[in-house]
Design a protein around this motif. Structure first.
Motif, short mmCIF file in Angstrom:
data_model
loop_
_atom_site.label_atom_id
_atom_site.label_comp_id
_atom_site.label_asym_id
_atom_site.label_seq_id
_atom_site.Cartn_x
_atom_site.Cartn_y
_atom_site.Cartn_z
N SER A 18 0.86 -1.25 0.13
CA SER A 18 -0.02 -0.07 -0.05
C SER A 18 1.05 1.35 -0.06
O SER A 18 0.24 2.50 0.20
CB SER A 18 -1.01 0.01 1.27
OG SER A 18 -2.01 -1.07 0.99
N MET A 44 3.80 -11.05 -5.72
CA MET A 44 2.50 -11.78 -6.35
C MET A 44 3.11 -12.16 -8.07
O MET A 44 3.60 -11.08 -8.33
CB MET A 44 1.40 -10.81 -6.54
CG MET A 44 1.04 -10.43 -5.03
SD MET A 44 -0.39 -9.22 -4.99
CE MET A 44 -0.66 -8.97 -3.38
N PHE A 150 -4.57 -8.61 -3.11
CA PHE A 150 -4.86 -7.21 -3.05
C PHE A 150 -4.96 -6.73 -1.66
O PHE A 150 -5.24 -7.32 -0.71
CB PHE A 150 -6.26 -6.77 -3.69
CG PHE A 150 -6.51 -7.45 -5.19
CD1 PHE A 150 -6.11 -6.66 -6.16
CD2 PHE A 150 -7.02 -8.90 -5.48
CE1 PHE A 150 -6.22 -7.30 -7.48
CE2 PHE A 150 -7.15 -9.34 -6.60
CZ PHE A 150 -6.72 -8.51 -7.67
N GLY A 151 -4.48 -5.42 -1.54
CA GLY A 151 -4.42 -4.66 -0.40
C GLY A 151 -5.94 -4.25 -0.11
O GLY A 151 -6.65 -3.99 -1.26
N ASP A 178 -2.65 -11.36 8.28
CA ASP A 178 -2.26 -10.54 7.18
C ASP A 178 -3.81 -10.40 6.48
O ASP A 178 -4.14 -11.37 5.95
CB ASP A 178 -1.44 -11.05 6.30
CG ASP A 178 -1.12 -10.47 4.95
OD1 ASP A 178 -1.36 -9.26 4.84
OD2 ASP A 178 -0.18 -10.82 4.26
N SER A 199 -0.22 -5.20 8.33
CA SER A 199 -1.15 -3.92 8.09
C SER A 199 -0.73 -3.05 6.92
O SER A 199 0.22 -2.54 6.92
CB SER A 199 -1.65 -3.15 9.40
OG SER A 199 -2.59 -1.95 8.81
C1 DX5 Z 1 -2.75 -9.40 0.63
C2 DX5 Z 1 -1.36 -9.28 1.08
C3 DX5 Z 1 -1.33 -8.40 2.03
C4 DX5 Z 1 -1.99 -6.97 1.71
C5 DX5 Z 1 -2.69 -6.36 3.19
O1 DX5 Z 1 -2.79 -10.49 -0.46
O2 DX5 Z 1 -0.68 -10.61 1.48
O3 DX5 Z 1 -0.02 -8.31 2.87
O4 DX5 Z 1 -1.19 -6.12 1.39
O5 DX5 Z 1 -3.16 -5.31 2.89
P1 DX5 Z 1 -4.30 -4.89 3.77
O6 DX5 Z 1 -3.73 -4.68 5.37
O7 DX5 Z 1 -4.67 -3.43 3.12
O8 DX5 Z 1 -5.62 -5.73 3.79
#
Ligand code: DX5
Ligand code: ZN
Length: 223
Positions: A18, A44, A150-151, A178, A199
């Motif tokens: 993020s 990813m 995704f975040g 996570d 986070s």
């Molecule tokens: C998701 C990732 C996470 C992500 C978490 O696939 O593994 O590490 O960046 O993001 P938030 O905290 O925004 O859910």
């Protein structure tokens, strides 16, 4: 090798996914000053998850500017062939998705042979039972509380009981969570027994990272 936290020791690991990638160095400095314990680095591949993020060259650049442990979360298929490159680029931990490893036992041995801490990530649908016969090789477990890729997704509440089951079965195991971890959801994960908290949007959406990290710590203490 980095030291892993004791059961009652809380670590906050901001997810760089993020961050503003055009200002990544400054973002990392701000996280350091804000009291981050680890940096969570999401990889990813567009196959294991429907998204592509960053990889080895970015990790190498980060390694050169920070002494914080870098926690590498590999959301990639067939991770074995890539492990040496990530270790060489500066990973302190290498976490593989259980679902991506046909020979998880061997993969964990490979991670240790590279001098890294070994984590196993479990997707929301994956049972903790797949860990039973590899636990002697697992340094920590990463419970995904979103479907990875995704975040900014919402915390899946049914994963909270998975954290509790893991904690019950393995009282001393470091448990990382996570996905969707923010000031409200962190309480549920902490109360269930997690002690390493990733986070992304929960920290980067705030103007002051130090305050955001402090707030997460306080919520953990009150859980
Ligand atoms: C998701 C990732 C996470 C992500 C978490 O696939 O593994 O590490 O960046 O993001 P938030 O905290 O925004 O859910
Ligand atoms: Zn992650």
């Amino acid at each position: 090798m980095i030291t892993l936290p004791e059961r009652n020791n809380v670590l906050i690991a901001p997810s760089l996914l993020s961050a503003d990638f055009a200002r990544l160095g400054q973002e990392v400095k701000a996280l350091e000053e804000g009291g981050a314990d680890w940096l969570h680095f999401d990889v990813m591949d567009g196959r294991f998850v429907p998204n592509i993020s960053v990889g080895i060259p970015v990790l190498k650049s980060l390694r050169a500017i920070t002494a914080l442990p870098i926690d590498v979360h590999l959301m990639i298929v067939e991770p074995d062939s890539m492990l040496p490159a990530f270790a060489k680029a500066g990973a302190d931990t290498l976490t593989v998705q259980a679902e991506a490893c046909t020979h998880l036992h061997r993969t964990l041995q490979n991670i240790h042979a590279l001098g890294c801490r070994a984590g196993v990530a479990l997707n929301p649908h994956t049972s903790i039972h797949c860990l039973e016969y590899v636990m002697e090789l697992v340094d920590f477990v990463l419970v995904m509380t979103v479907n990875p890729g995704f975040g900014g997704q919402a915390y899946i509440d049914s994963c909270t009981s998975k954290i509790a089951s893991l904690r019950e079965k393995y009282p001393d195991l470091p448990i990382e969570v996570d996905g969707g971890i923010k000031s409200d959801t962190i309480r549920r994960a902490a109360a269930a027994g997690a002690n390493i908290f990733v986070s992304g949007s929960g920290i980067f959406s705030q103007p002051d990272y130090s305050e955001a990290i402090q707030c997460l710590r306080t919520e953990c203490r009150n859980a």
